[in-house]
Design a protein around this motif. Structure first.
Motif, PDB file in Angstrom:
ATOM      1  N   GLU A   1       0.820  -1.216   0.000  1.00  0.00           N
ATOM      2  CA  GLU A   1       0.000   0.000   0.000  1.00  0.00           C
ATOM      3  C   GLU A   1       0.853   1.265   0.000  1.00  0.00           C
ATOM      4  N   PHE A   2       1.933   1.249   0.780  1.00  0.00           N
ATOM      5  CA  PHE A   2       2.764   2.460   0.865  1.00  0.00           C
ATOM      6  C   PHE A   2       3.740   2.588  -0.314  1.00  0.00           C
ATOM      7  N   SER A   3       3.900   1.509  -1.095  1.00  0.00           N
ATOM      8  CA  SER A   3       4.773   1.606  -2.274  1.00  0.00           C
ATOM      9  C   SER A   3       4.047   2.282  -3.427  1.00  0.00           C
TER      10      SER A   3
ATOM     11  N   HIS B   1      -1.709   4.877  -2.800  1.00  0.00           N
ATOM     12  CA  HIS B   1      -2.892   4.700  -1.968  1.00  0.00           C
ATOM     13  C   HIS B   1      -2.956   5.649  -0.760  1.00  0.00           C
ATOM     14  N   TRP B   2      -1.806   5.813  -0.087  1.00  0.00           N
ATOM     15  CA  TRP B   2      -1.796   6.601   1.153  1.00  0.00           C
ATOM     16  C   TRP B   2      -1.226   8.004   0.975  1.00  0.00           C
ATOM     17  N   ASP B   3      -1.054   8.440  -0.291  1.00  0.00           N
ATOM     18  CA  ASP B   3      -0.456   9.769  -0.504  1.00  0.00           C
ATOM     19  C   ASP B   3      -1.262  10.875   0.175  1.00  0.00           C
TER      20      ASP B   3
ATOM     21  N   LEU C   1       2.851   4.998  17.598  1.00  0.00           N
ATOM     22  CA  LEU C   1       2.699   3.597  17.189  1.00  0.00           C
ATOM     23  C   LEU C   1       1.824   3.502  15.937  1.00  0.00           C
ATOM     24  N   GLY C   2       2.426   3.042  14.832  1.00  0.00           N
ATOM     25  CA  GLY C   2       1.733   3.058  13.534  1.00  0.00           C
ATOM     26  C   GLY C   2       1.883   4.441  12.936  1.00  0.00           C
ATOM     27  N   CYS C   3       3.146   4.902  12.893  1.00  0.00           N
ATOM     28  CA  CYS C   3       3.427   6.304  12.562  1.00  0.00           C
ATOM     29  C   CYS C   3       3.229   6.640  11.094  1.00  0.00           C
ATOM     30  N   GLY C   4       3.234   5.599  10.211  1.00  0.00           N
ATOM     31  CA  GLY C   4       3.035   5.867   8.786  1.00  0.00           C
ATOM     32  C   GLY C   4       4.188   6.655   8.183  1.00  0.00           C
ATOM     33  N   PRO C   5       3.881   7.493   7.171  1.00  0.00           N
ATOM     34  CA  PRO C   5       4.946   8.144   6.400  1.00  0.00           C
ATOM     35  C   PRO C   5       5.499   9.428   7.016  1.00  0.00           C
ATOM     36  N   GLY C   6       5.290   9.633   8.296  1.00  0.00           N
ATOM     37  CA  GLY C   6       5.987  10.737   8.975  1.00  0.00           C
ATOM     38  C   GLY C   6       5.222  12.032   9.082  1.00  0.00           C
ATOM     39  N   ASN C   7       3.894  11.981   8.995  1.00  0.00           N
ATOM     40  CA  ASN C   7       3.147  13.241   9.107  1.00  0.00           C
ATOM     41  C   ASN C   7       3.268  13.820  10.521  1.00  0.00           C
ATOM     42  N   THR C   8       2.971  13.022  11.539  1.00  0.00           N
ATOM     43  CA  THR C   8       3.060  13.553  12.907  1.00  0.00           C
ATOM     44  C   THR C   8       4.497  13.991  13.219  1.00  0.00           C
TER      45      THR C   8
ATOM     46  N   VAL D   1       7.084   4.124  15.219  1.00  0.00           N
ATOM     47  CA  VAL D   1       7.163   2.680  14.959  1.00  0.00           C
ATOM     48  C   VAL D   1       6.137   2.335  13.893  1.00  0.00           C
ATOM     49  N   ASP D   2       6.556   1.591  12.896  1.00  0.00           N
ATOM     50  CA  ASP D   2       5.608   1.160  11.866  1.00  0.00           C
ATOM     51  C   ASP D   2       6.052  -0.180  11.310  1.00  0.00           C
ATOM     52  N   ILE D   3       5.050  -0.936  10.833  1.00  0.00           N
ATOM     53  CA  ILE D   3       5.334  -2.266  10.288  1.00  0.00           C
ATOM     54  C   ILE D   3       5.800  -2.185   8.843  1.00  0.00           C
ATOM     55  N   SER D   4       5.637  -1.019   8.207  1.00  0.00           N
ATOM     56  CA  SER D   4       5.970  -0.869   6.793  1.00  0.00           C
ATOM     57  C   SER D   4       7.269  -0.098   6.595  1.00  0.00           C
TER      58      SER D   4
ATOM     59  N   CYS E   1      11.235  -0.209  12.582  1.00  0.00           N
ATOM     60  CA  CYS E   1      10.301  -1.047  11.828  1.00  0.00           C
ATOM     61  C   CYS E   1       9.947  -2.254  12.691  1.00  0.00           C
ATOM     62  N   SER E   2       8.694  -2.336  13.100  1.00  0.00           N
ATOM     63  CA  SER E   2       8.269  -3.421  13.988  1.00  0.00           C
ATOM     64  C   SER E   2       6.752  -3.518  13.991  1.00  0.00           C
ATOM     65  N   ASP E   3       6.255  -4.719  14.286  1.00  0.00           N
ATOM     66  CA  ASP E   3       4.831  -4.893  14.597  1.00  0.00           C
ATOM     67  C   ASP E   3       4.642  -4.320  15.997  1.00  0.00           C
ATOM     68  N   PHE E   4       3.782  -3.327  16.155  1.00  0.00           N
ATOM     69  CA  PHE E   4       3.677  -2.722  17.491  1.00  0.00           C
ATOM     70  C   PHE E   4       3.104  -3.682  18.528  1.00  0.00           C
ATOM     71  N   LEU E   5       2.489  -4.780  18.061  1.00  0.00           N
ATOM     72  CA  LEU E   5       1.956  -5.747  19.036  1.00  0.00           C
ATOM     73  C   LEU E   5       3.083  -6.440  19.810  1.00  0.00           C
TER      74      LEU E   5
ATOM     75  N   PHE F   1      -1.618   6.485  19.328  1.00  0.00           N
ATOM     76  CA  PHE F   1      -2.136   5.585  18.293  1.00  0.00           C
ATOM     77  C   PHE F   1      -2.993   6.469  17.395  1.00  0.00           C
ATOM     78  N   ARG F   2      -2.422   6.950  16.323  1.00  0.00           N
ATOM     79  CA  ARG F   2      -3.168   7.840  15.432  1.00  0.00           C
ATOM     80  C   ARG F   2      -3.630   7.032  14.209  1.00  0.00           C
ATOM     81  N   GLU F   3      -4.910   6.753  14.133  1.00  0.00           N
ATOM     82  CA  GLU F   3      -5.480   5.985  13.019  1.00  0.00           C
ATOM     83  C   GLU F   3      -4.827   4.604  12.895  1.00  0.00           C
ATOM     84  N   SER F   4      -4.352   4.066  13.992  1.00  0.00           N
ATOM     85  CA  SER F   4      -3.714   2.746  13.928  1.00  0.00           C
ATOM     86  C   SER F   4      -4.358   1.746  14.890  1.00  0.00           C
TER      87      SER F   4
HETATM   88  C1  LIG Z   1      -3.985   4.539   8.513  1.00  0.00           C
HETATM   89  S1  LIG Z   1      -2.268   4.536   8.664  1.00  0.00           S
HETATM   90  C2  LIG Z   1      -2.046   5.894   9.817  1.00  0.00           C
HETATM   91  C3  LIG Z   1      -0.706   6.547   9.678  1.00  0.00           C
HETATM   92  C4  LIG Z   1      -0.524   7.776  10.564  1.00  0.00           C
HETATM   93  N1  LIG Z   1      -0.494   7.395  11.970  1.00  0.00           N
HETATM   94  C5  LIG Z   1      -1.614   8.785  10.335  1.00  0.00           C
HETATM   95  O1  LIG Z   1      -2.480   8.966  11.211  1.00  0.00           O
HETATM   96  O2  LIG Z   1      -1.651   9.399   9.279  1.00  0.00           O
HETATM   97  C6  LIG Z   1      -2.019   3.121   9.749  1.00  0.00           C
HETATM   98  C7  LIG Z   1      -0.542   2.867   9.975  1.00  0.00           C
HETATM   99  O3  LIG Z   1      -0.402   1.849  10.966  1.00  0.00           O
HETATM  100  C8  LIG Z   1       0.602   0.961  10.551  1.00  0.00           C
HETATM  101  N2  LIG Z   1       0.322  -0.341  11.192  1.00  0.00           N
HETATM  102  C9  LIG Z   1      -0.773  -1.108  11.054  1.00  0.00           C
HETATM  103  N3  LIG Z   1      -0.681  -2.217  11.807  1.00  0.00           N
HETATM  104  C10 LIG Z   1       0.518  -2.135  12.433  1.00  0.00           C
HETATM  105  C11 LIG Z   1       1.194  -2.976  13.349  1.00  0.00           C
HETATM  106  N4  LIG Z   1       0.648  -4.139  13.768  1.00  0.00           N
HETATM  107  N5  LIG Z   1       2.392  -2.590  13.819  1.00  0.00           N
HETATM  108  C12 LIG Z   1       2.965  -1.414  13.398  1.00  0.00           C
HETATM  109  N6  LIG Z   1       2.374  -0.588  12.520  1.00  0.00           N
HETATM  110  C13 LIG Z   1       1.162  -0.938  12.049  1.00  0.00           C
HETATM  111  C14 LIG Z   1       0.500   0.927   9.025  1.00  0.00           C
HETATM  112  O4  LIG Z   1       1.669   0.498   8.386  1.00  0.00           O
HETATM  113  C15 LIG Z   1       0.168   2.376   8.732  1.00  0.00           C
HETATM  114  O5  LIG Z   1       1.323   3.140   8.545  1.00  0.00           O
END
Ligand SMILES: C[S@@+](CC[C@H](N)C(=O)[O-])C[C@H]1O[C@@H](n2cnc3c(N)ncnc32)[C@H](O)[C@@H]1O
Length: 229
Positions: free
Chosen positions: A31-33, A36-38, A64-71, A86-89, A113-117, A130-133
């Motif tokens: 998705e991030f390649s 989709h998330w632009d 946690l789930g920081c995405g492409p660095g907006n915050t 921290v992000d899984i992607s 880069c990690s699964d936040f779980l 946890f912003r949208e994650s």
């Molecule tokens: C909807 S995006 C939100 C990105 C950003 N926080 C924002 O609000 O714009 C969800 C993000 O959570 C990350 N994510 C989803 N499940 C995850 C997990 N188990 N561990 C780490 N990151 C995860 C995704 O890769 C993605 O970057």
């Protein structure tokens, strides 16, 4: 055709929530390649920023789930000293790191880069975001994961969750309402604002035990076991 597409979307969402980390990584990287998330590249002025700035007071934040660095890049630079995203992607993090370098924030922003779980921070923070994650945490793991990360909040620190629970018909999606229910029931909610009728809610809360002593490291191992059960 519609049914096939819908089934694939649902399966993808379930894998992103319940699948093994490796599969989640592949799906999020896909998705991030692409493009989709632009649309989240520029979220300046978002409703979460005043809450973050109020509670950071120049301190530290774990995203946690920081995405492409907006915050990491839109948060007022003077409002924090340390940011860990921290992000899984890896694809999302590559964008976050590039943006950080371009903004000259390399000295205060870092990424993992990690699964936040299964993520274990190496320090405590004033704010854990946890912003949208939170959508991607299985409902049964919401309480254990919040308990786990509670140990990484400084005394007086807060969790901040931004998520949209609305169903677009004046109600709330039951799974997401149940997640908010965990925060309401098991934590001290200090702020809860919904932005617009169908808009996101920002919830600021802290562990009940944080008013006094934090949980012990022994109980941390116990909770961590539950997360991976
Ligand atoms: C909807 S995006 C939100 C990105 C950003 N926080 C924002 O609000 O714009 C969800 C993000 O959570 C990350 N994510 C989803 N499940 C995850 C997990 N188990 N561990 C780490 N990151 C995860 C995704 O890769 C993605 O970057």
């Amino acid at each position: 055709m519609y049914i096939a597409e819908r089934t694939l979307t649902i399966m993808r969402a379930l894998l992103k929530r319940y699948g093994p980390s490796k599969i989640k990584m592949i799906l999020w990287d896909q998705e991030f390649s692409g493009t989709h998330w632009d649309f989240i590249d520029d979220t300046a002025g978002d409703c979460v920023y005043p809450h973050l700035e109020k509670h950071l007071q120049g301190g530290s934040i774990l995203d946690l789930g920081c995405g492409p660095g907006n915050t990491a890049n839109e948060l007022a630079a003077t409002s924090y000293t340390t940011y860990v995203g921290v992000d899984i992607s890896e694809a999302a993090l590559a964008k976050a790191r590039k943006r950080t370098d371009e903004n000259g924030r390399g000295g205060k922003n870092s990424f993992a880069c990690s699964d936040f779980l299964g993520y274990r921070p190496t320090q405590q923070f004033d704010v854990i975001l946890f912003r949208e994650s939170m959508y991607h945490v299985p409902p049964a793991k919401v309480r254990p994961i919040l308990d786990h990360f509670s140990k990484y909040l400084k005394n007086g620190g807060v969790f901040i969750v931004r998520m949209n629970t609305t169903d677009g018909k004046g109600g709330h999606k039951p799974r997401l309402a149940a997640i908010v229910g965990v925060m309401d029931a098991d934590f001290d909610v200090v702020e809860k604002n919904q932005y617009g009728e169908n808009g996101p809610t920002v919830i600021v809360f802290r562990p009940k035990s944080k008013a006094g002593e934090g949980l012990t490291r022994d109980s941390e191992s116990e909770e961590f076991g539950k997360i991976h059960a």
